[in-house]
Motif scaffolding. Sequence first.
Motif, PDB file in Angstrom:
ATOM      1  N   LEU A 173      95.473 149.625  47.403  1.00 55.84           N
ATOM      2  CA  LEU A 173      94.019 149.809  47.448  1.00 55.84           C
ATOM      3  C   LEU A 173      93.401 148.549  48.057  1.00 55.84           C
ATOM      4  CD1 LEU A 173      91.608 151.658  46.492  1.00 55.84           C
ATOM      5  CD2 LEU A 173      91.517 150.191  44.463  1.00 55.84           C
ATOM      6  N   VAL A 174      92.525 148.741  49.056  1.00 56.37           N
ATOM      7  CA  VAL A 174      91.888 147.596  49.701  1.00 56.37           C
ATOM      8  C   VAL A 174      90.365 147.718  49.628  1.00 56.37           C
ATOM      9  CG1 VAL A 174      91.758 146.185  51.783  1.00 56.37           C
ATOM     10  CG2 VAL A 174      93.823 147.519  51.342  1.00 56.37           C
ATOM     11  N   PRO A 175      89.719 146.948  48.768  1.00 54.47           N
ATOM     12  CA  PRO A 175      88.250 146.947  48.712  1.00 54.47           C
ATOM     13  C   PRO A 175      87.688 146.113  49.876  1.00 54.47           C
ATOM     14  CG  PRO A 175      89.232 146.357  46.595  1.00 54.47           C
ATOM     15  CD  PRO A 175      90.306 146.247  47.631  1.00 54.47           C
ATOM     16  N   ILE A 176      86.756 146.690  50.611  1.00 55.26           N
ATOM     17  CA  ILE A 176      86.177 145.975  51.747  1.00 55.26           C
ATOM     18  C   ILE A 176      84.658 145.950  51.628  1.00 55.26           C
ATOM     19  CG2 ILE A 176      88.089 146.580  53.288  1.00 55.26           C
ATOM     20  CD1 ILE A 176      86.240 148.669  54.589  1.00 55.26           C
ATOM     21  N   LYS A 177      84.057 144.895  52.141  1.00 55.19           N
ATOM     22  CA  LYS A 177      82.596 144.802  52.074  1.00 55.19           C
ATOM     23  C   LYS A 177      81.987 144.691  53.464  1.00 55.19           C
ATOM     24  CE  LYS A 177      78.700 142.616  49.812  1.00 55.19           C
ATOM     25  NZ  LYS A 177      78.118 141.394  49.267  1.00 55.19           N
ATOM     26  N   ARG A 178      80.873 145.374  53.657  1.00 55.05           N
ATOM     27  CA  ARG A 178      80.077 145.257  54.881  1.00 55.05           C
ATOM     28  C   ARG A 178      79.202 144.015  54.725  1.00 55.05           C
ATOM     29  NH1 ARG A 178      77.184 148.659  58.675  1.00 55.05           N
ATOM     30  NH2 ARG A 178      74.980 148.124  58.775  1.00 55.05           N
ATOM     31  N   VAL A 179      79.342 143.090  55.672  1.00 55.25           N
ATOM     32  CA  VAL A 179      78.555 141.849  55.608  1.00 55.25           C
ATOM     33  C   VAL A 179      78.030 141.510  56.998  1.00 55.25           C
ATOM     34  CG1 VAL A 179      79.900 140.857  53.701  1.00 55.25           C
ATOM     35  CG2 VAL A 179      80.556 140.349  56.051  1.00 55.25           C
ATOM     36  N   VAL A 180      77.118 140.569  57.063  1.00 51.91           N
ATOM     37  CA  VAL A 180      76.631 140.110  58.357  1.00 51.91           C
ATOM     38  C   VAL A 180      77.799 139.466  59.106  1.00 51.91           C
ATOM     39  CG1 VAL A 180      75.899 137.841  57.516  1.00 51.91           C
ATOM     40  CG2 VAL A 180      74.732 138.865  59.462  1.00 51.91           C
ATOM     41  N   ASP A 181      77.853 139.675  60.412  1.00 50.28           N
ATOM     42  CA  ASP A 181      78.972 139.157  61.200  1.00 50.28           C
ATOM     43  C   ASP A 181      79.073 137.632  61.062  1.00 50.28           C
ATOM     44  OD1 ASP A 181      80.948 140.025  63.462  1.00 50.28           O
ATOM     45  OD2 ASP A 181      80.025 138.163  64.145  1.00 50.28           O
ATOM     46  N   TYR A 182      80.305 137.115  61.092  1.00 47.51           N
ATOM     47  CA  TYR A 182      80.465 135.682  60.800  1.00 47.51           C
ATOM     48  C   TYR A 182      79.897 134.778  61.883  1.00 47.51           C
ATOM     49  CZ  TYR A 182      84.309 134.759  64.057  1.00 47.51           C
ATOM     50  OH  TYR A 182      85.046 134.563  65.176  1.00 47.51           O
ATOM     51  N   ASN A 183      79.639 135.333  63.066  1.00 52.46           N
ATOM     52  CA  ASN A 183      79.053 134.518  64.139  1.00 52.46           C
ATOM     53  C   ASN A 183      77.544 134.336  64.026  1.00 52.46           C
ATOM     54  OD1 ASN A 183      81.117 133.695  65.954  1.00 52.46           O
ATOM     55  ND2 ASN A 183      81.466 135.875  66.359  1.00 52.46           N
ATOM     56  N   LEU A 241      68.068 140.157  57.085  1.00 57.01           N
ATOM     57  CA  LEU A 241      69.234 140.762  57.731  1.00 57.01           C
ATOM     58  C   LEU A 241      68.849 141.825  58.754  1.00 57.01           C
ATOM     59  CD1 LEU A 241      71.791 141.181  54.792  1.00 57.01           C
ATOM     60  CD2 LEU A 241      71.633 139.354  56.467  1.00 57.01           C
ATOM     61  N   SER A 242      67.522 141.994  58.992  1.00 59.90           N
ATOM     62  CA  SER A 242      67.138 143.092  59.873  1.00 59.90           C
ATOM     63  C   SER A 242      67.647 142.864  61.295  1.00 59.90           C
ATOM     64  CB  SER A 242      65.612 143.270  59.870  1.00 59.90           C
ATOM     65  OG  SER A 242      64.984 142.018  59.964  1.00 59.90           O
ATOM     66  N   ASN A 243      68.202 143.913  61.863  1.00 57.34           N
ATOM     67  CA  ASN A 243      68.723 143.909  63.237  1.00 57.34           C
ATOM     68  C   ASN A 243      69.867 142.934  63.485  1.00 57.34           C
ATOM     69  OD1 ASN A 243      66.731 145.799  63.936  1.00 57.34           O
ATOM     70  ND2 ASN A 243      65.258 144.123  64.185  1.00 57.34           N
ATOM     71  N   LEU A 244      70.555 142.515  62.447  1.00 55.36           N
ATOM     72  CA  LEU A 244      71.694 141.617  62.679  1.00 55.36           C
ATOM     73  C   LEU A 244      72.980 142.439  62.774  1.00 55.36           C
ATOM     74  CD1 LEU A 244      70.939 138.605  60.319  1.00 55.36           C
ATOM     75  CD2 LEU A 244      70.448 138.857  62.755  1.00 55.36           C
ATOM     76  N   LYS A 245      73.940 141.871  63.504  1.00 56.29           N
ATOM     77  CA  LYS A 245      75.223 142.547  63.642  1.00 56.29           C
ATOM     78  C   LYS A 245      75.973 142.509  62.304  1.00 56.29           C
ATOM     79  CE  LYS A 245      79.468 142.685  66.250  1.00 56.29           C
ATOM     80  NZ  LYS A 245      80.585 141.801  66.569  1.00 56.29           N
ATOM     81  N   MET A 246      76.484 143.668  61.877  1.00 55.59           N
ATOM     82  CA  MET A 246      77.226 143.738  60.620  1.00 55.59           C
ATOM     83  C   MET A 246      78.702 144.042  60.912  1.00 55.59           C
ATOM     84  SD  MET A 246      74.711 143.221  58.480  1.00 55.59           S
ATOM     85  CE  MET A 246      75.196 143.725  56.830  1.00 55.59           C
ATOM     86  N   SER A 247      79.583 143.524  60.057  1.00 55.70           N
ATOM     87  CA  SER A 247      81.021 143.704  60.262  1.00 55.70           C
ATOM     88  C   SER A 247      81.727 143.852  58.921  1.00 55.70           C
ATOM     89  CB  SER A 247      81.614 142.468  60.956  1.00 55.70           C
ATOM     90  OG  SER A 247      81.001 142.258  62.199  1.00 55.70           O
ATOM     91  N   ILE A 248      83.043 144.062  58.986  1.00 57.75           N
ATOM     92  CA  ILE A 248      83.848 143.957  57.765  1.00 57.75           C
ATOM     93  C   ILE A 248      83.944 142.471  57.444  1.00 57.75           C
ATOM     94  CG2 ILE A 248      86.107 144.292  56.685  1.00 57.75           C
ATOM     95  CD1 ILE A 248      86.760 146.511  58.370  1.00 57.75           C
ATOM     96  N   ASN A 249      83.796 142.119  56.189  1.00 60.56           N
ATOM     97  CA  ASN A 249      84.013 140.727  55.773  1.00 60.56           C
ATOM     98  C   ASN A 249      85.386 140.277  56.304  1.00 60.56           C
ATOM     99  OD1 ASN A 249      83.549 138.374  54.111  1.00 60.56           O
ATOM    100  ND2 ASN A 249      85.063 139.224  52.693  1.00 60.56           N
TER     101      ASN A 249
END
Lengths: 308, 249
Positions: free
Chosen positions: B4-14, B28-36
């Motif tokens: 089982l792999v829990p993943i979170k949607r977060v703001v992109d690290y860049n 966080l509006s209009n920011l690129k989101m990615s997998i942590n």
Amino acid sequence: MNILVIAEHDNVSLKADTHKVVAAATAIGGDITVLVAGLNVGDVAQHAAKLTGVTKVLVADNACYEHHLAENLGLLVADLGKDYSHILASASTTGKNFLPRTAALLDVGQISDIISVIASDTFTRPFYAGNAIATVKSKDSVKVITVRTSAFDNVEETATADVVAIDNAHDAGISSYVSSELTKSERPELGSARIIISGGRGMQNGDNFKMLEEVADKLGAGVGASRAAVDAGFVSNDMQVGQTGKIVAPELYIAVGISGAIQHLAGMKDSKVIVAINKDPEAPIFQIADYGLEADLFDAIPELSSKL
Amino acid sequence: MKILVPIKRVVDYNVKVRVKSDNTDVDLSNLKMSINPFCEIAVEEAVRLKEAGIASEVIVVSIGEKACQEQIRTALALGADRGIQIETSEKVQPLTVAKLLHKVVEQEQPQIVLLGKQTIDGDNNQTGQMLAALAGMPQGTFASEVKVDGDKVHVTREVDGGLVTVALSLPAVVTTDLRLNEPRYASLPNIMKAKRKPIVVTTPEELGVDVSSNIEVLKVESPASRSAGIMVASVDELIDKLRNEAKVI
Ligand SMILES: Cc1cc2nc3c(=O)[nH]c(=O)nc-3n(C[C@H](O)[C@H](O)[C@H](O)COP(=O)(O)OP(=O)(O)OC[C@H]3O[C@@H](n4cnc5c(N)ncnc54)[C@H](O)[C@@H]3O)c2cc1C
Ligand SMILES: Nc1ncnc2c1ncn2[C@@H]1O[C@H](COP(=O)(O)O)[C@@H](O)[C@H]1O
């Protein structure tokens, strides 16, 4: 208020982290007890008893705590901690490992990496790689907290606290220690060094770090690195400074061949004086450096070393 | 074995986030989101264990708004088999996340739960350890190597002083550090295939978990900014400044 501080040590000596966690406990205010859990930790306990503000030292001396296994330590601290208003540990890899386990066993939240105490239930902590600071208030019956030690000063050693042995042995029996590869260095640890010189990808290889070591030895400095330098295999992982490595705040931080990514800045931007040496005038590190030197490090570092 | 792999949607690290002017949160509006990033490493490790014939199925789970299905799809394109979304608009704290994940663990009975060591938005570094405590499992945090060996898993951990290896009885919780692996890129055919993989949606209510928290954020501020420094022209000038102006050497 009754505060339980978990000592940071390697069974042989007490780490300076503990002094800083006691400083955070002092800022909260109340009776401070230190727990020393490990094997043959008599000397560590005697040292902890001297920390100013500490009134009692509990010693859990048992083989099951020798390697700080989170499964065992988590149980011990949850067992003892339920009688305290606060449980504090350093935000070291040891504290981060066992303390959330304790919090979950007590069914309370944890506040990670506090950098200041506003009130006994209110603290500040950085998040988003230090690009924002949150003020958080906890209504939990036991406040479980890790302390970012770079944000607190050492307490002195003027106390003569009572040292009390306890015989709570909690061996969960589900994990065991296999081996370790610990880096030995004569230089100051990054957490307590007054000066740090760090190298990045610009160093090109591990051998070139010797140039930084020479400067470090002249300044009594510790040597750090960016993640890129660690990833490329130049140096070992315990040297990484940054959001997900070590957080440091020395009096002087010298960044050599490091571009200044936000994740690196998160680990060093609270240093008192920052020097950046980089051949790219556009490198973001210059935006936070007190003194920037645009130069090829292969010229600048040997020159710096010879002139110090 | 299931992983089982829990993943979170977060703001992109860049992305460098900014604090909202009303000091309630970051914007966080209009920011690129990615997998942590640490979760992405966890997905990669699970997929490699499957490719090595050790794992039979990789299930990803994400807690958040509907948009987090994007990140579940990405994980499916990287090789996970199916997804679970636990829908909530609350900003759930690590203890709550751990309680929700514990319910999923009870249902799915994985032998390994692979999480990131830390989310790069909250920077909490708590969830894996809390889940392990609730599930009574051992934990191998900040892993740079994971080796399954019979009914045990050996985890090499990155610690302040170097590396430490522990042996854990299965089932176990493992949290990833950056050097565990380098995640692959999803290929176009795999992105297409992922569209047909199943995602089941559930809620905290259905799982019987209360999402309220005892930890309240009173305000969010920008860190103190550093005043701009100067450029020096030479090593001599640098040494002079450090000695006579900053007085640090
Ligand atoms: C989830 C996550 C967590 C991370 N955590 C961390 C962390 O904790 N710490 C960390 O450091 N990074 C971390 N990173 C990585 C970070 O994003 C950057 O990739 C990394 O910091 C870059 O390292 P660097 O500056 O050494 O390399 P680069 O960005 O490649 O910079 C090298 C610099 O060296 C300069 N240079 C090259 N040659 C010379 C020369 N001869 N003389 C002078 N200058 C020269 C170049 O101009 C350049 O500015 C993390 C990334 C992710 C995704
Ligand atoms: N909302 C979420 N949904 C799924 N997994 C999560 C969530 N939040 C945290 N996690 C997992 O817990 C890890 C550590 O998060 P944290 O304790 O918040 O730093 C992450 O890398 C994820 O694997």
